[in-house]
Scaffold this active site. Sequence first.
Site, PDB file in Angstrom:
ATOM      1  CD  GLU A  42      36.154  34.258  39.348  1.00  0.00           C
ATOM      2  OE1 GLU A  42      37.088  34.974  40.109  1.00  0.00           O
ATOM      3  OE2 GLU A  42      34.970  34.780  39.654  1.00  0.00           O
ATOM      4  CG  ASP A 111      34.317  34.441  43.212  1.00  0.00           C
ATOM      5  OD1 ASP A 111      33.424  33.492  43.056  1.00  0.00           O
ATOM      6  OD2 ASP A 111      35.452  34.189  43.117  1.00  0.00           O
ATOM      7  CG  ASP A 113      36.589  38.754  43.310  1.00  0.00           C
ATOM      8  OD1 ASP A 113      36.250  38.540  42.387  1.00  0.00           O
ATOM      9  OD2 ASP A 113      37.123  37.623  43.862  1.00  0.00           O
ATOM     10  CG  ASP A 115      40.829  38.679  40.262  1.00  0.00           C
ATOM     11  OD1 ASP A 115      41.237  39.652  39.692  1.00  0.00           O
ATOM     12  OD2 ASP A 115      41.527  37.934  40.991  1.00  0.00           O
TER      13      ASP A 115
END
Length: 198
Positions: A42, A111, A113, A115
Amino acid sequence: KEARERAKKIALRIPKLTDCRVHLNDVDGGERAAESTLFLVEGDSAGGTITQSRDVETQAVYSLRGKPLNVHGLKRDAIYKNEELYNVMQALGIENGIDGLRYNRVVIATDADVDGMHIRNLLLTFFLRYFEELVTSGHVFVLETPLYKVRNKQETRYCFDAKEKAQAEASIRSPETTRFKGLGEINPKEFARFIGSD
């Protein structure tokens, strides 16, 4: 045949791909061909960290730009029109099926998280929708990296959730806790242990 193989490698100029030297489909790849891995990461920050940590012989890195297209319910021509997904397909060598697969392992590294989870799901949807065999034959992996590092001068522990963090903080004297917000925040030397052969 060797000239064709060389020409194929030279012709493969994909933006955002930092390639490795040994590939799964190399005639002279030897035992290391099975170690060939493509990390789908990412953004450039995470891509930079993994690029510095990787084994240049067998580990390649492709840095995604934001969220890929949601291909659920779309026809195959949609991926040919979408530059990002087309480049992923080209990098993997799977345009005509997985017989041309260039890497034994495709590792989704996002990541930890919301997103990151969304990007992970969009990539899994892409593979399951158009290249299901890639998933069912065991080539697709998800990289789990720690959320926390708990340490003092004598000991360091990596924790993958709040429960592990609390246990580490309770058992280490005078702990210092670091929260990793994204893959790009992990030191390249530390990151090497998460993407090594272990």
